[in-house]
Design a protein around this motif. Structure first.
Motif, PDB file in Angstrom:
ATOM      1  N   HIS A   1      -2.713   9.842   6.976  1.00  0.00           N
ATOM      2  CA  HIS A   1      -3.931   9.151   6.547  1.00  0.00           C
ATOM      3  C   HIS A   1      -4.181   9.483   5.077  1.00  0.00           C
ATOM      4  O   HIS A   1      -4.376  10.648   4.717  1.00  0.00           O
ATOM      5  CB  HIS A   1      -5.102   9.617   7.413  1.00  0.00           C
ATOM      6  CG  HIS A   1      -6.364   8.850   7.209  1.00  0.00           C
ATOM      7  ND1 HIS A   1      -7.150   9.006   6.089  1.00  0.00           N
ATOM      8  CD2 HIS A   1      -6.991   7.922   7.986  1.00  0.00           C
ATOM      9  CE1 HIS A   1      -8.206   8.218   6.178  1.00  0.00           C
ATOM     10  NE2 HIS A   1      -8.142   7.553   7.324  1.00  0.00           N
TER      11      HIS A   1
ATOM     12  N   LEU B   1      -7.061  -0.857  -4.683  1.00  0.00           N
ATOM     13  CA  LEU B   1      -7.776   0.369  -4.297  1.00  0.00           C
ATOM     14  C   LEU B   1      -7.213   1.576  -5.036  1.00  0.00           C
ATOM     15  O   LEU B   1      -7.961   2.460  -5.461  1.00  0.00           O
ATOM     16  CB  LEU B   1      -7.679   0.582  -2.788  1.00  0.00           C
ATOM     17  CG  LEU B   1      -8.351   1.853  -2.250  1.00  0.00           C
ATOM     18  CD1 LEU B   1      -9.826   1.914  -2.640  1.00  0.00           C
ATOM     19  CD2 LEU B   1      -8.204   1.948  -0.732  1.00  0.00           C
TER      20      LEU B   1
ATOM     21  N   VAL C   1     -10.905   6.888  -1.695  1.00  0.00           N
ATOM     22  CA  VAL C   1      -9.988   6.503  -0.603  1.00  0.00           C
ATOM     23  C   VAL C   1     -10.334   7.212   0.701  1.00  0.00           C
ATOM     24  O   VAL C   1      -9.568   7.140   1.662  1.00  0.00           O
ATOM     25  CB  VAL C   1      -8.522   6.812  -0.986  1.00  0.00           C
ATOM     26  CG1 VAL C   1      -8.124   6.061  -2.241  1.00  0.00           C
ATOM     27  CG2 VAL C   1      -8.286   8.321  -1.164  1.00  0.00           C
TER      28      VAL C   1
ATOM     29  N   ASN D   1       0.546   5.239   1.887  1.00  0.00           N
ATOM     30  CA  ASN D   1      -0.206   6.012   2.869  1.00  0.00           C
ATOM     31  C   ASN D   1      -0.198   7.490   2.497  1.00  0.00           C
ATOM     32  O   ASN D   1       0.247   7.874   1.410  1.00  0.00           O
ATOM     33  CB  ASN D   1       0.354   5.787   4.276  1.00  0.00           C
ATOM     34  CG  ASN D   1       1.805   6.240   4.395  1.00  0.00           C
ATOM     35  OD1 ASN D   1       2.313   7.001   3.571  1.00  0.00           O
ATOM     36  ND2 ASN D   1       2.484   5.760   5.435  1.00  0.00           N
TER      37      ASN D   1
ATOM     38  N   ASN E   1       0.819  -1.207   0.000  1.00  0.00           N
ATOM     39  CA  ASN E   1       0.000   0.000   0.000  1.00  0.00           C
ATOM     40  C   ASN E   1       0.854   1.259   0.000  1.00  0.00           C
ATOM     41  O   ASN E   1       2.076   1.197   0.142  1.00  0.00           O
ATOM     42  CB  ASN E   1      -0.933   0.000   1.216  1.00  0.00           C
ATOM     43  CG  ASN E   1      -0.161  -0.217   2.518  1.00  0.00           C
ATOM     44  OD1 ASN E   1       0.902   0.358   2.720  1.00  0.00           O
ATOM     45  ND2 ASN E   1      -0.700  -1.049   3.385  1.00  0.00           N
TER      46      ASN E   1
ATOM     47  N   ASP F   1     -12.055   6.807   3.327  1.00  0.00           N
ATOM     48  CA  ASP F   1     -12.078   6.103   4.608  1.00  0.00           C
ATOM     49  C   ASP F   1     -10.854   5.216   4.829  1.00  0.00           C
ATOM     50  O   ASP F   1     -10.833   4.415   5.762  1.00  0.00           O
ATOM     51  CB  ASP F   1     -13.340   5.241   4.715  1.00  0.00           C
ATOM     52  CG  ASP F   1     -14.601   6.079   4.636  1.00  0.00           C
ATOM     53  OD1 ASP F   1     -14.592   7.209   5.153  1.00  0.00           O
ATOM     54  OD2 ASP F   1     -15.591   5.606   4.036  1.00  0.00           O
ATOM     55  N   HIS F   2      -9.840   5.375   4.005  1.00  0.00           N
ATOM     56  CA  HIS F   2      -8.700   4.452   4.051  1.00  0.00           C
ATOM     57  C   HIS F   2      -7.425   5.175   4.481  1.00  0.00           C
ATOM     58  O   HIS F   2      -7.074   6.210   3.916  1.00  0.00           O
ATOM     59  CB  HIS F   2      -8.485   3.803   2.687  1.00  0.00           C
ATOM     60  CG  HIS F   2      -9.658   2.986   2.233  1.00  0.00           C
ATOM     61  ND1 HIS F   2      -9.785   1.644   2.522  1.00  0.00           N
ATOM     62  CD2 HIS F   2     -10.771   3.320   1.528  1.00  0.00           C
ATOM     63  CE1 HIS F   2     -10.913   1.177   2.006  1.00  0.00           C
ATOM     64  NE2 HIS F   2     -11.529   2.183   1.394  1.00  0.00           N
ATOM     65  N   GLU F   3      -6.739   4.611   5.462  1.00  0.00           N
ATOM     66  CA  GLU F   3      -5.449   5.152   5.872  1.00  0.00           C
ATOM     67  C   GLU F   3      -4.388   4.910   4.813  1.00  0.00           C
ATOM     68  O   GLU F   3      -3.424   5.665   4.691  1.00  0.00           O
ATOM     69  CB  GLU F   3      -5.007   4.524   7.195  1.00  0.00           C
ATOM     70  CG  GLU F   3      -5.867   4.927   8.384  1.00  0.00           C
ATOM     71  CD  GLU F   3      -5.297   4.429   9.694  1.00  0.00           C
ATOM     72  OE1 GLU F   3      -4.179   3.865   9.678  1.00  0.00           O
ATOM     73  OE2 GLU F   3      -5.963   4.604  10.723  1.00  0.00           O
ATOM     74  N   SER F   4      -4.571   3.849   4.041  1.00  0.00           N
ATOM     75  CA  SER F   4      -3.627   3.525   2.972  1.00  0.00           C
ATOM     76  C   SER F   4      -4.386   2.820   1.860  1.00  0.00           C
ATOM     77  O   SER F   4      -5.550   2.448   2.017  1.00  0.00           O
ATOM     78  CB  SER F   4      -2.493   2.632   3.503  1.00  0.00           C
ATOM     79  OG  SER F   4      -3.024   1.415   4.010  1.00  0.00           O
ATOM     80  N   ALA F   5      -3.726   2.644   0.727  1.00  0.00           N
ATOM     81  CA  ALA F   5      -4.358   1.989  -0.417  1.00  0.00           C
ATOM     82  C   ALA F   5      -3.426   0.935  -0.984  1.00  0.00           C
ATOM     83  O   ALA F   5      -2.225   1.190  -1.165  1.00  0.00           O
ATOM     84  CB  ALA F   5      -4.708   3.009  -1.498  1.00  0.00           C
TER      85      ALA F   5
END
Length: 595
Positions: free
Chosen positions: A68, A113, A103, A11, A9, A105-109
């Motif tokens: 984030h 994603l 993205v 960040n 991922n 709601d995601h801290e990382s991808a």
């Protein structure tokens, strides 16, 4: 510590580094992007617009860096949205707005994603364009995202996906001349697509640089250091006379009397919607706004799925909050006594001096009342204009706010929003007067909450003037909008400028330095003499059934040239009604209107 080669991922820190590298790569090559502008005129500004747009996004990231990913992407999207300039800038902002939502709601991808977020950006950008054209930045973004989706199924390495995004986008860019004939004719690729590729090059290089760099969890990346990004081509604007010699203008509030404040409490709070309280009565933002309007003025209501932000000037804040509390719980309550604040301001402005309405001369008191009444006027106008003479014409037609801009410097979405905010009217019509500003103006509509905003899609100064002339004070907003849009179709627009390079278009050989005539957006004349080019352009416009021809001379047009053109029209077309105005516009020797 995990290396990028093995990372699953990226960040927020990684994303910030990618954006920084993309912004630097675009800024370094902005002139190259400008040079790809299809028309060989001295205002190829795609690179400039994309650079200014991305710079705005970078500045917002600098203010709100985050580890984030969702928060970092949201900050970028906000900055791009407010700074978007020109069609290319607006599309760029939409690409990353869609990315941000994917993205959020995601801290990382991970790779999948990341690819899905790129596709989300493409979907949003296509929705933002009324009639998408293939062979543009849209095509490059679409094909790049499609490649990302395929590759992400086979690898978990975001760096590998980004390299394939760059490869797929580059291949799509190379095909743009096959999709858009005018590009093939001129022998260039799409300028907006090239700008996006430069950004993607920066992304890829940043990820490659991170391959061997250890990741430090919990340590936010200090984005871009402390120095601001230099935008050297921003024109310096002179300060108002009130600021000269260190003088500071008095604040407008000091001109009013404290006792004239009708609603005394600035009230702000947030409502967290409670499903139990909404049973049988779903929350409706427009209805809620109408209900609160009875309690005061300066009302602002902004709502999403769960929260409602309220700002209002009210005399009885408790009544406002009691009503709002029927929908949910209140938080972040702030109530300020504006009468106390105003009295303190007066003491700061002029110690010992207290002014009331009774102390004013009758004429001044009436002027204050008239100024206050202006806030309730029905209609207002914002127009984009280049040249003091043309700006003066718009003012004479009732335009409230003149926004400097045009081909060489497209105003941003934020610039347009600020101008709209200065117009105290229930409905504000916006005249972009340039095809490359229309999308930014339409985007501004979404950001204005407290008034109706209608964009009249004028593509030229003559169209904008025709629209303003068609306005009727007594008509309804929708009726006025229809009439003004119909007026756009009744006017021909001509422009004469010079070619900045050799090229060939529509079988016409154009030499650098030639004077080119543009009729309704298409180059139709190229001559080594400016007056000859103007004559040919006027001939073409007169043949289309014109009855009135108007010349707007630019800052580089000489009196002799204008005199010769007047003589030509009067001798060749004695039946035509001719008007001549000093427009003062840069770059274009003459703007010509035919009706």
């Amino acid at each position: 510590m995990v290396l990028l080669g093995k990372r699953l991922n990226i960040n927020g820190n990684d994303f910030i580094r990618m954006v920084e590298a993309g912004a630097l790569q675009l800024k370094t090559n902005a002139d190259k992007v400008n040079a790809l502008n299809v028309f060989p005129v001295p205002d190829g500004d795609t690179g400039t617009n994309m650079n200014l747009t991305l710079t705005s996004g970078v500045e917002e990231l600098r203010r709100r860096p985050s580890e984030h990913l969702g928060k970092a992407a949201e900050a970028l999207a906000k900055g791009l949205l407010m700074g978007a300039r020109g069609n290319s800038g607006v599309i760029l902002s939409q690409l990353f707005r869609g990315f941000s939502k994917a993205v959020a709601d995601h801290e990382s991808a991970d790779a999948r994603l990341f690819a899905a977020a790129l596709q989300s950006g493409v979907d949003m950008a296509y929705k933002a364009v009324v009639r998408p054209v293939e062979g543009t930045i849209l095509t490059v973004a679409k094909e790049a995202a499609k490649r990302a989706g395929h590759v992400a199924k086979r690898t978990s390495n975001v760096g590998v996906v980004m390299r394939e995004v760059l490869a797929g986008g580059g291949e799509a860019l190379a095909r743009t001349p096959e999709l858009l004939p005018v590009l093939k004719q001129v022998g260039v690729v799409d300028s907006g697509g090239q700008g996006l590729i430069y950004i993607y090059e920066g992304f890829a290089s940043a990820l490659e640089a991170l391959e061997g760099e250890p990741e430090l969890p919990g340590v936010p990346y200090a984005a871009f250091g402390t120095e601001s990004i230099d935008v050297s081509f921003e024109a310096e604007r002179p300060l108002p006379a009130a600021y000269e010699h260190g003088a500071e203008p008095g604040r407008a509030q000091a001109k009013l009397a404290t006792e004239d404040i009708e609603f005394g409490y600035c009230t702000e709070f947030i409502v967290t919607l409670n499903p139990a309280k909404l049973a049988g009565r779903p929350f409706d933002e427009e209805r809620f706004r109408r209900e609160l309007s009875q309690f005061g003025d300066s009302l602002l209501v902004v709502a999403d799925e769960d929260l409602v932000k309220v700002h209002i000037h009210a005399e009885y804040p408790g009544s406002v909050m009691n009503h709002a509390q029927t929908f949910g719980e209140l938080s972040r309550i702030k109530i300020e006594n504006m009468r106390d604040q105003h009295a303190h301001l007066l003491r700061e402005e002029a110690p010992g001096l207290h002014i009331s309405a009774a102390d004013l001369p009758k004429e001044a008191a009436m002027a204050v009342k008239q100024e206050a009444a202006m806030a309730a006027k029905r209609y207002g106008f914002v127009a984009v204009s280049a040249g003091e003479g043309i700006s003066a014409i718009f003012r004479s037609l009732g335009v409230d706010e003149i926004l400097p801009g045009g081909q060489t410097m497209n105003p941003s979405t934020e610039d347009i929003v600020k101008s709209i905010g200065k117009v105290d009217a229930q409905t504000v019509f916006v005249l972009p007067n340039n095809s490359n500003i229309i999308m930014a103006a339409q985007q501004a509509v979404e950001l204005v909450e407290n008034k109706q905003v209608i964009v009249i899609p004028s593509k030229s100064i003559p169209q904008g003037i025709a629209a303003a002339l068609a306005f009727q004070e007594h008509a309804a907003p929708e009726e006025n909008a229809d009439e003004m849009q119909q007026a756009l179709q009744q006017v021909q627009s001509g422009q004469v400028t010079y070619a900045v390079r050799d090229t060939q278009m529509d079988g016409m050989d154009i030499r650098q330095g030639d004077y080119i005539g543009i009729h309704n957006g298409k180059i139709v004349v190229s001559e080594p003499d400016c007056v000859a080019s103007c004559r040919s352009l006027i001939d073409r416009m007169a043949e289309s059934g014109a009855e009135i021809v108007t010349l707007y001379s630019g800052e580089d047009a000489s009196e002799d040239m204008t005199r010769r053109l007047i003589e030509y029209v009067e001798q060749t077309y004695p039946e035509l009604e001719l008007e001549v105005h000093s427009g003062g516009q840069p770059l274009y020797y003459y703007i010509i209107s035919a009706e």
